[in-house]
Design a protein around this motif. Structure first.
Motif, short mmCIF file in Angstrom:
data_model
loop_
_atom_site.label_atom_id
_atom_site.label_comp_id
_atom_site.label_asym_id
_atom_site.label_seq_id
_atom_site.Cartn_x
_atom_site.Cartn_y
_atom_site.Cartn_z
N ILE A 6 45.17 73.31 57.60
CA ILE A 6 46.57 73.14 57.24
C ILE A 6 47.23 72.35 58.36
O ILE A 6 47.11 72.70 59.53
N ASP A 7 47.90 71.28 57.99
CA ASP A 7 48.64 70.49 58.96
C ASP A 7 50.02 71.13 59.11
O ASP A 7 50.89 70.97 58.26
N TYR A 8 50.19 71.86 60.19
CA TYR A 8 51.44 72.61 60.38
C TYR A 8 52.63 71.72 60.69
O TYR A 8 53.77 72.15 60.58
N LYS A 9 52.39 70.47 61.04
CA LYS A 9 53.49 69.52 61.22
C LYS A 9 54.09 69.14 59.88
O LYS A 9 55.27 68.81 59.79
N LYS A 10 53.27 69.19 58.82
CA LYS A 10 53.73 68.84 57.48
C LYS A 10 54.14 70.07 56.66
O LYS A 10 54.98 69.97 55.78
N CYS A 11 53.54 71.20 56.94
CA CYS A 11 53.77 72.41 56.15
C CYS A 11 55.22 72.88 56.26
O CYS A 11 55.76 73.01 57.36
N THR A 12 55.82 73.16 55.10
CA THR A 12 57.21 73.64 55.07
C THR A 12 57.28 75.14 54.80
O THR A 12 58.37 75.68 54.67
N ALA A 13 56.13 75.80 54.70
CA ALA A 13 56.04 77.24 54.41
C ALA A 13 56.76 77.59 53.12
O ALA A 13 57.43 78.62 53.03
N CYS A 14 56.58 76.76 52.10
CA CYS A 14 57.19 77.02 50.79
C CYS A 14 56.47 78.15 50.05
O CYS A 14 56.98 78.69 49.08
N LEU A 15 55.25 78.45 50.46
CA LEU A 15 54.40 79.53 49.94
C LEU A 15 53.79 79.25 48.56
O LEU A 15 53.19 80.14 47.96
N LYS A 16 53.91 78.04 48.05
CA LYS A 16 53.30 77.73 46.76
C LYS A 16 51.78 77.91 46.81
O LYS A 16 51.19 78.49 45.91
N CYS A 17 51.15 77.42 47.86
CA CYS A 17 49.69 77.53 47.98
C CYS A 17 49.29 79.00 48.09
O CYS A 17 48.33 79.43 47.45
N TYR A 18 50.01 79.74 48.86
CA TYR A 18 49.73 81.17 49.06
C TYR A 18 49.84 81.95 47.74
O TYR A 18 48.99 82.77 47.43
N LYS A 19 50.86 81.66 46.97
CA LYS A 19 51.09 82.38 45.71
C LYS A 19 50.12 81.96 44.61
O LYS A 19 49.77 82.75 43.75
N LEU A 20 49.67 80.70 44.64
CA LEU A 20 48.82 80.17 43.58
C LEU A 20 47.33 80.44 43.75
O LEU A 20 46.59 80.44 42.78
N CYS A 21 46.88 80.66 44.94
CA CYS A 21 45.45 80.79 45.19
C CYS A 21 44.86 81.98 44.45
O CYS A 21 45.20 83.13 44.75
N VAL A 25 42.62 83.22 49.38
CA VAL A 25 42.06 82.56 50.57
C VAL A 25 43.09 82.49 51.70
O VAL A 25 42.75 82.57 52.87
N LEU A 26 44.34 82.36 51.32
CA LEU A 26 45.41 82.18 52.30
C LEU A 26 46.16 83.48 52.56
O LEU A 26 46.21 84.36 51.70
N SER A 27 46.75 83.57 53.72
CA SER A 27 47.60 84.72 54.05
C SER A 27 48.92 84.20 54.59
O SER A 27 49.03 83.04 55.00
N TYR A 28 49.92 85.06 54.59
CA TYR A 28 51.22 84.70 55.13
C TYR A 28 51.54 85.68 56.24
O TYR A 28 51.78 86.86 56.00
N GLU A 29 51.47 85.19 57.46
CA GLU A 29 51.68 86.03 58.64
C GLU A 29 52.60 85.32 59.62
O GLU A 29 52.44 84.13 59.87
N GLU A 30 53.53 86.05 60.17
CA GLU A 30 54.44 85.51 61.17
C GLU A 30 55.12 84.22 60.71
O GLU A 30 55.18 83.23 61.44
N LYS A 31 55.59 84.23 59.47
CA LYS A 31 56.30 83.10 58.87
C LYS A 31 55.46 81.84 58.78
O LYS A 31 55.96 80.72 58.80
N THR A 32 54.13 82.02 58.69
CA THR A 32 53.19 80.89 58.62
C THR A 32 52.09 81.18 57.62
O THR A 32 51.57 82.28 57.57
N VAL A 33 51.72 80.17 56.83
CA VAL A 33 50.58 80.29 55.93
C VAL A 33 49.33 80.02 56.76
O VAL A 33 49.26 79.03 57.50
N LYS A 34 48.34 80.90 56.64
CA LYS A 34 47.11 80.76 57.41
C LYS A 34 45.90 80.88 56.49
O LYS A 34 45.96 81.52 55.45
N ILE A 35 44.80 80.27 56.88
CA ILE A 35 43.55 80.39 56.13
C ILE A 35 42.88 81.68 56.59
O ILE A 35 42.54 81.83 57.76
N LYS A 36 42.69 82.58 55.65
CA LYS A 36 42.12 83.88 56.00
C LYS A 36 40.65 83.99 55.58
O LYS A 36 39.83 84.51 56.32
#
Length: 75
Positions: A6-21, A25-36
């Motif tokens: 994940i390119d965190y410079k581009k990521c807006t943390a909209c959570l679309k990827c997190y909700k759709l997976c 595969v992804l998690s949302y921790e500390e206001k950031t989407v991460k690959i889990k």
């Protein structure tokens, strides 16, 4: 295929990827989407298609070998 980063410079943390997976595969921790669980990625590309900021990278090669129940290498 597997999610590579994940390119965190581009990521807006909209959570679309997190909700759709579908494989969680992804998690949302500390206001950031991460690959889990990268190894669970099934290459559906939903995260890539829905990411408006083009922050996700998926590559065609798996970093691990995959075996069937009889311990035969599949890929």
């Amino acid at each position: 295929m597997v999610i590579k980063g994940i390119d965190y410079k581009k990521c807006t943390a909209c959570l679309k990827c997190y909700k759709l997976c579908p494989m969680d595969v992804l998690s949302y921790e500390e206001k950031t989407v991460k690959i889990k669980y990268a190894e669970d990625c099934q290459s559906c590309y939903l995260c890539v298609y829905e990411c408006q900021s083009d922050a996700l990278k998926v590559e065609p090669n798996r970093p691990i070998d995959i075996y069937d129940v009889y311990n035969r290498k599949l890929v």
